[in-house]
Design a protein around this motif. Sequence first.
Motif, PDB file in Angstrom:
ATOM      1  N   MET A  55       0.835  -1.193   0.000  1.00 21.23           N
ATOM      2  CA  MET A  55       0.000   0.000   0.000  1.00 21.23           C
ATOM      3  C   MET A  55       0.878   1.254   0.000  1.00 21.23           C
ATOM      4  SD  MET A  55      -2.784  -1.261   2.861  1.00 21.23           S
ATOM      5  CE  MET A  55      -3.589   0.349   2.960  1.00 21.23           C
ATOM      6  N   HIS A  56       2.161   1.089   0.360  1.00 18.49           N
ATOM      7  CA  HIS A  56       3.047   2.233   0.538  1.00 18.49           C
ATOM      8  C   HIS A  56       4.185   2.276  -0.470  1.00 18.49           C
ATOM      9  CE1 HIS A  56       0.894   2.463   4.314  1.00 18.49           C
ATOM     10  NE2 HIS A  56       1.297   1.254   4.624  1.00 18.49           N
ATOM     11  N   ILE A  57       4.340   1.225  -1.255  1.00 19.93           N
ATOM     12  CA  ILE A  57       5.437   1.174  -2.214  1.00 19.93           C
ATOM     13  C   ILE A  57       5.042   0.267  -3.370  1.00 19.93           C
ATOM     14  CG2 ILE A  57       6.549  -0.765  -1.002  1.00 19.93           C
ATOM     15  CD1 ILE A  57       9.265   0.465  -1.757  1.00 19.93           C
ATOM     16  N   GLU A  58       5.468   0.618  -4.573  1.00 22.64           N
ATOM     17  CA  GLU A  58       5.167  -0.213  -5.731  1.00 22.64           C
ATOM     18  C   GLU A  58       5.966  -1.512  -5.678  1.00 22.64           C
ATOM     19  OE1 GLU A  58       3.043   0.179  -8.255  1.00 22.64           O
ATOM     20  OE2 GLU A  58       2.239   2.012  -7.359  1.00 22.64           O
ATOM     21  N   ALA A  59       5.367  -2.574  -6.178  1.00 18.18           N
ATOM     22  CA  ALA A  59       6.001  -3.888  -6.119  1.00 18.18           C
ATOM     23  C   ALA A  59       7.359  -3.889  -6.820  1.00 18.18           C
ATOM     24  CB  ALA A  59       5.077  -4.941  -6.735  1.00 18.18           C
ATOM     25  N   LYS A  60       7.436  -3.284  -7.991  1.00 18.55           N
ATOM     26  CA  LYS A  60       8.692  -3.302  -8.739  1.00 18.55           C
ATOM     27  C   LYS A  60       9.769  -2.483  -8.040  1.00 18.55           C
ATOM     28  CE  LYS A  60       6.689  -4.289 -13.273  1.00 18.55           C
ATOM     29  NZ  LYS A  60       6.494  -3.809 -14.670  1.00 18.55           N
ATOM     30  N   GLU A  61       9.366  -1.389  -7.384  1.00 18.89           N
ATOM     31  CA  GLU A  61      10.339  -0.587  -6.635  1.00 18.89           C
ATOM     32  C   GLU A  61      10.880  -1.388  -5.450  1.00 18.89           C
ATOM     33  OE1 GLU A  61      10.734   3.571  -4.048  1.00 18.89           O
ATOM     34  OE2 GLU A  61       8.823   3.069  -5.017  1.00 18.89           O
ATOM     35  N   LEU A  62       9.981  -2.085  -4.754  1.00 15.82           N
ATOM     36  CA  LEU A  62      10.409  -2.900  -3.626  1.00 15.82           C
ATOM     37  C   LEU A  62      11.363  -3.993  -4.082  1.00 15.82           C
ATOM     38  CD1 LEU A  62      10.327  -3.823  -0.694  1.00 15.82           C
ATOM     39  CD2 LEU A  62       8.162  -4.987  -1.162  1.00 15.82           C
ATOM     40  N   LYS A  63      11.061  -4.632  -5.212  1.00 15.99           N
ATOM     41  CA  LYS A  63      11.946  -5.678  -5.736  1.00 15.99           C
ATOM     42  C   LYS A  63      13.328  -5.108  -6.049  1.00 15.99           C
ATOM     43  CE  LYS A  63      12.866  -9.836  -7.427  1.00 15.99           C
ATOM     44  NZ  LYS A  63      14.230  -9.688  -7.950  1.00 15.99           N
ATOM     45  N   CYS A  64      13.398  -3.911  -6.604  1.00 17.11           N
ATOM     46  CA  CYS A  64      14.684  -3.288  -6.923  1.00 17.11           C
ATOM     47  C   CYS A  64      15.494  -3.007  -5.655  1.00 17.11           C
ATOM     48  CB  CYS A  64      14.478  -1.992  -7.704  1.00 17.11           C
ATOM     49  SG  CYS A  64      13.955  -2.233  -9.411  1.00 17.11           S
ATOM     50  N   ILE A  65      14.814  -2.527  -4.620  1.00 14.00           N
ATOM     51  CA  ILE A  65      15.496  -2.244  -3.350  1.00 14.00           C
ATOM     52  C   ILE A  65      16.059  -3.533  -2.765  1.00 14.00           C
ATOM     53  CG2 ILE A  65      15.155  -1.470  -0.970  1.00 14.00           C
ATOM     54  CD1 ILE A  65      13.001   0.460  -2.089  1.00 14.00           C
ATOM     55  N   LEU A  66      15.275  -4.586  -2.793  1.00 11.56           N
ATOM     56  CA  LEU A  66      15.735  -5.873  -2.278  1.00 11.56           C
ATOM     57  C   LEU A  66      16.920  -6.392  -3.091  1.00 11.56           C
ATOM     58  CD1 LEU A  66      12.268  -7.530  -1.598  1.00 11.56           C
ATOM     59  CD2 LEU A  66      13.935  -6.854   0.135  1.00 11.56           C
ATOM     60  N   ASP A  67      16.844  -6.261  -4.400  1.00 11.83           N
ATOM     61  CA  ASP A  67      17.946  -6.698  -5.257  1.00 11.83           C
ATOM     62  C   ASP A  67      19.220  -5.938  -4.923  1.00 11.83           C
ATOM     63  OD1 ASP A  67      16.329  -8.504  -6.543  1.00 11.83           O
ATOM     64  OD2 ASP A  67      16.000  -7.259  -8.325  1.00 11.83           O
ATOM     65  N   LEU A 112       1.535 -11.496  -7.946  1.00 11.17           N
ATOM     66  CA  LEU A 112       2.803 -10.791  -7.752  1.00 11.17           C
ATOM     67  C   LEU A 112       3.987 -11.731  -7.557  1.00 11.17           C
ATOM     68  CD1 LEU A 112       1.591  -7.968  -5.335  1.00 11.17           C
ATOM     69  CD2 LEU A 112       2.348  -7.666  -7.700  1.00 11.17           C
ATOM     70  N   THR A 113       3.734 -13.032  -7.444  1.00 13.49           N
ATOM     71  CA  THR A 113       4.832 -13.954  -7.154  1.00 13.49           C
ATOM     72  C   THR A 113       5.896 -13.939  -8.249  1.00 13.49           C
ATOM     73  OG1 THR A 113       3.542 -15.779  -8.117  1.00 13.49           O
ATOM     74  CG2 THR A 113       3.467 -15.505  -5.702  1.00 13.49           C
ATOM     75  N   GLU A 114       5.494 -13.696  -9.482  1.00 12.49           N
ATOM     76  CA  GLU A 114       6.472 -13.681 -10.570  1.00 12.49           C
ATOM     77  C   GLU A 114       7.418 -12.490 -10.425  1.00 12.49           C
ATOM     78  OE1 GLU A 114       6.664 -13.832 -15.467  1.00 12.49           O
ATOM     79  OE2 GLU A 114       4.746 -14.043 -14.419  1.00 12.49           O
ATOM     80  N   ILE A 115       6.872 -11.319 -10.067  1.00 12.05           N
ATOM     81  CA  ILE A 115       7.714 -10.130  -9.894  1.00 12.05           C
ATOM     82  C   ILE A 115       8.768 -10.371  -8.830  1.00 12.05           C
ATOM     83  CG2 ILE A 115       7.737  -7.739  -9.042  1.00 12.05           C
ATOM     84  CD1 ILE A 115       5.061  -7.313 -10.391  1.00 12.05           C
ATOM     85  N   PHE A 116       8.368 -10.986  -7.721  1.00 11.73           N
ATOM     86  CA  PHE A 116       9.280 -11.175  -6.604  1.00 11.73           C
ATOM     87  C   PHE A 116      10.037 -12.500  -6.661  1.00 11.73           C
ATOM     88  CE2 PHE A 116       6.371  -7.969  -4.879  1.00 11.73           C
ATOM     89  CZ  PHE A 116       7.289  -7.057  -4.363  1.00 11.73           C
ATOM     90  N   GLU A 117       9.817 -13.270  -7.731  1.00  8.88           N
ATOM     91  CA  GLU A 117      10.470 -14.565  -7.898  1.00  8.88           C
ATOM     92  C   GLU A 117      10.301 -15.407  -6.633  1.00  8.88           C
ATOM     93  OE1 GLU A 117      14.489 -13.688  -8.961  1.00  8.88           O
ATOM     94  OE2 GLU A 117      13.930 -12.558 -10.747  1.00  8.88           O
ATOM     95  N   CYS A 118       9.065 -15.441  -6.175  1.00  7.94           N
ATOM     96  CA  CYS A 118       8.716 -16.095  -4.919  1.00  7.94           C
ATOM     97  C   CYS A 118       7.685 -17.185  -5.209  1.00  7.94           C
ATOM     98  CB  CYS A 118       8.151 -15.068  -3.945  1.00  7.94           C
ATOM     99  SG  CYS A 118       7.472 -15.745  -2.433  1.00  7.94           S
ATOM    100  N   SER A 119       7.877 -18.350  -4.615  1.00  4.54           N
ATOM    101  CA  SER A 119       6.993 -19.479  -4.925  1.00  4.54           C
ATOM    102  C   SER A 119       6.025 -19.822  -3.800  1.00  4.54           C
ATOM    103  CB  SER A 119       7.835 -20.723  -5.247  1.00  4.54           C
ATOM    104  OG  SER A 119       8.622 -21.078  -4.114  1.00  4.54           O
ATOM    105  N   THR A 120       5.987 -18.998  -2.726  1.00  2.00           N
ATOM    106  CA  THR A 120       5.138 -19.317  -1.586  1.00  2.00           C
ATOM    107  C   THR A 120       4.285 -18.128  -1.172  1.00  2.00           C
ATOM    108  OG1 THR A 120       6.775 -20.890  -0.725  1.00  2.00           O
ATOM    109  CG2 THR A 120       5.101 -20.127   0.812  1.00  2.00           C
TER     110      THR A 120
END
Length: 324
Positions: A55-67, A112-120
Amino acid sequence: MNQPKLSVGIWCMGGVADRFMPQGYEEPVDIKERIKRVAKVPEVRAIEFFDDELMHIEAKELKCILDDHGLAVCSMNLNTHSFPKWQLGALTHYDEKRRREAIDAAKKLIDLTEIFECSTVGLWLGVDGFDYAFQADYERSWNLLSESVAEIAEYGNSVKIALEYKLKEPRQYLLLGNAFRAIYLIKKLGKPNVGVTVDFGHALMAKENPGEVVSVLAKEGVLYGVHFNDAYREWDDDLVAGSVNLYETLEFLYYVKKSNYQGYLSFDIFPYRMAPEKALELCVKNTLGLYALLDEIDEAALSKARESMDAGAVHEVVRKVFFK
């Protein structure tokens, strides 16, 4: 020694609150700062988060920060417990509109699992229960739970749907109150992608033996996730892992290792009065230290002692890893 993969719930890393300090024990900390705190503990290589973070950050932005910090996402969890509209239930709400909103929220996470490369995708159903006798129509509630989880599992048939059970809180009784209720639901559904996340503290609170639970879940092929912490058994204390119940924690790790569990040990702690980075660091040190002790257990002696069914003989074998 093969070290376990370690992760942490990002909710643990700042702004934790309780009913006496609902505003939290420090100034609000956004997810970017919490990620920086995780990155200070290099042994932790992944995070979990609840969907309300988005709700506070876009999914793709969060993925970039994590990367940028070299962190993966090991589980994405549905939050139904922080919204007043679901206070009487989410996947089991008798109002079809409210139930549909909860199901759709789970489906959005699956998308959203594909964006975050997450399977769970994790389902901790903290509002799906009841507080008083006669309040709930148990048959109706369980039917709705079955229908909702089945629909979510079918929608995300390439994703693991992990049910995290808990005896109580925030409701006084939760439908998925222990490991064997979760197994019952899984058997009833017959969906190959539905399993269980076992939380060490939740197992203690449910008067279970955490090691036994891991053994049974692994045997059934439904051990999808592990939340690691410690507790004094009467409540979900979410203390630093390995800080209270050393023997039970060692046995828990013994069965995690024996089961050939390939997922993460994910720290789920609430360090109210401790710096989150320090609490996470202690979790790591305790976990890796206890994991190393597993190699010191004399397996032949343990097997022989167990054959005798003599608790004293077994204790003599295991105590040697603690008392040199």
